[in-house]
Design a protein around this motif. Structure first.
Motif, PDB file in Angstrom:
ATOM      1  N   SER A 162       0.830  -1.208   0.000  1.00 44.52           N
ATOM      2  CA  SER A 162       0.000   0.000   0.000  1.00 44.52           C
ATOM      3  C   SER A 162       0.862   1.256   0.000  1.00 44.52           C
ATOM      4  N   GLU A 163       1.973   1.212   0.739  1.00 44.76           N
ATOM      5  CA  GLU A 163       2.881   2.361   0.771  1.00 44.76           C
ATOM      6  C   GLU A 163       3.550   2.559  -0.584  1.00 44.76           C
ATOM      7  N   GLU A 164       3.932   1.450  -1.220  1.00 45.40           N
ATOM      8  CA  GLU A 164       4.537   1.555  -2.549  1.00 45.40           C
ATOM      9  C   GLU A 164       3.537   2.123  -3.555  1.00 45.40           C
ATOM     10  N   ALA A 165       2.296   1.676  -3.490  1.00 47.09           N
ATOM     11  CA  ALA A 165       1.261   2.198  -4.388  1.00 47.09           C
ATOM     12  C   ALA A 165       1.058   3.690  -4.147  1.00 47.09           C
ATOM     13  N   LYS A 180       5.260  -9.272  -3.346  1.00 46.01           N
ATOM     14  CA  LYS A 180       4.386  -8.413  -2.547  1.00 46.01           C
ATOM     15  C   LYS A 180       2.977  -8.497  -3.104  1.00 46.01           C
ATOM     16  N   GLU A 181       2.038  -8.815  -2.249  1.00 43.04           N
ATOM     17  CA  GLU A 181       0.652  -8.945  -2.669  1.00 43.04           C
ATOM     18  C   GLU A 181      -0.026  -7.573  -2.667  1.00 43.04           C
ATOM     19  N   LEU A 182      -0.534  -7.182  -3.823  1.00 46.57           N
ATOM     20  CA  LEU A 182      -1.275  -5.929  -3.934  1.00 46.57           C
ATOM     21  C   LEU A 182      -2.760  -6.231  -3.938  1.00 46.57           C
ATOM     22  N   ASP A 183      -3.532  -5.440  -3.195  1.00 47.98           N
ATOM     23  CA  ASP A 183      -4.977  -5.618  -3.319  1.00 47.98           C
ATOM     24  C   ASP A 183      -5.445  -4.857  -4.556  1.00 47.98           C
ATOM     25  N   ALA A 184      -6.696  -5.050  -4.937  1.00 45.01           N
ATOM     26  CA  ALA A 184      -7.207  -4.494  -6.192  1.00 45.01           C
ATOM     27  C   ALA A 184      -7.116  -2.973  -6.226  1.00 45.01           C
ATOM     28  N   SER A 185      -7.368  -2.314  -5.103  1.00 46.55           N
ATOM     29  CA  SER A 185      -7.351  -0.849  -5.084  1.00 46.55           C
ATOM     30  C   SER A 185      -5.939  -0.311  -5.275  1.00 46.55           C
ATOM     31  N   ILE A 210      -1.736   2.114  -9.131  1.00 48.97           N
ATOM     32  CA  ILE A 210      -0.500   2.074  -9.917  1.00 48.97           C
ATOM     33  C   ILE A 210      -0.815   2.136 -11.415  1.00 48.97           C
ATOM     34  N   PHE A 211      -1.799   1.364 -11.846  1.00 52.54           N
ATOM     35  CA  PHE A 211      -2.178   1.348 -13.259  1.00 52.54           C
ATOM     36  C   PHE A 211      -2.647   2.735 -13.705  1.00 52.54           C
ATOM     37  N   LYS A 212      -3.519   3.352 -12.922  1.00 53.18           N
ATOM     38  CA  LYS A 212      -4.040   4.678 -13.265  1.00 53.18           C
ATOM     39  C   LYS A 212      -2.931   5.712 -13.257  1.00 53.18           C
ATOM     40  N   SER A 213      -1.984   5.585 -12.353  1.00 53.10           N
ATOM     41  CA  SER A 213      -0.874   6.529 -12.279  1.00 53.10           C
ATOM     42  C   SER A 213      -0.064   6.517 -13.569  1.00 53.10           C
TER      43      SER A 213
END
Length: 204
Positions: free
Chosen positions: A4-7, A52-57, A62-65
């Motif tokens: 979450s911090e990386e995102a 690292k497991e990313l949740d959908a949000s 990251i994708f939108k960024s």
């Protein structure tokens, strides 16, 4: 950092980058700097693949960024992008591949919308970029051969239509010459749908 911090860091970086890109009176970026930003952005999509497991949000952030930075570049630095299409289309390929591996539960719909907006922004610049679109269309056709789900196929249609709209007859023939007979059978209905619903009506 946690996923979450990386995102959040990616979102902060992209927001700052988009702001600087849109304020050319504060900082004028060179074509080399634009290319370097694009190369760095392509690494962001692999955060979830580094154990690292990313949740959908977080994944969508990251994708939108990435999409927002590309959009800002197309709007404010098109001539610089003309000089460095490889890093631009490498990032678009990374985004497309990521999208092809996304499900409705992991943000398919909003990601597909973001990607379609970027593809549509490129259409006015098709004279410069059309030959680089071929690789993206071939990646899509490869996914068709890998049993793409009907949902993914439907959500990707606006993006694929925009990419096909950038192709001249030359690129279309090139694509068809590079795929096998089964691929042609899968791609033909997509192209016919584009001709019927987008080529003559989508730009009105």
């Amino acid at each position: 950092d946690t996923p979450s911090e990386e995102a959040a860091n990616v979102a902060l970086f992209s927001k700052a980058a988009a702001a600087l890109i849109s304020r050319k009176e504060l900082l004028l970026l060179s074509g080399r700097e634009i290319a370097m930003i694009l190369c760095e952005m392509s690494q962001f999509l692999f955060i979830g693949g580094r154990g690292k497991e990313l949740d959908a949000s977080d994944d969508f952030i990251i994708f939108k960024s990435c999409c927002s930075v590309i959009s800002a570049m197309v709007a404010h630095y098109p001539k610089q992008l003309y000089g460095c299409p490889p890093p631009l289309f490498n990032l678009l390929l990374v985004l497309l591949t990521h999208l092809l591996n996304t499900t409705p539960k992991t943000g398919l719909v909003p990601k597909a919308l973001e990607y379609a907006r970027v593809c549509e922004l490129l259409v006015p610049h098709k004279d410069v970029f059309r030959k680089h679109v071929v690789g993206l269309v071939l990646r899509y056709i490869q996914a068709l051969n890998e049993a793409m789900t009907p949902t993914v196929k439907a959500k990707l249609m606006p993006s694929i239509y925009a990419l096909l709209d950038m192709c001249s007859e030359f690129e279309t023939k090139q694509i068809n010459s590079m795929i096998d007979v089964p691929s042609k059978a899968l791609f033909a209905p997509v192209f016919q749908s584009y001709q019927k619903y987008y080529q003559y009506h989508g730009q009105s």
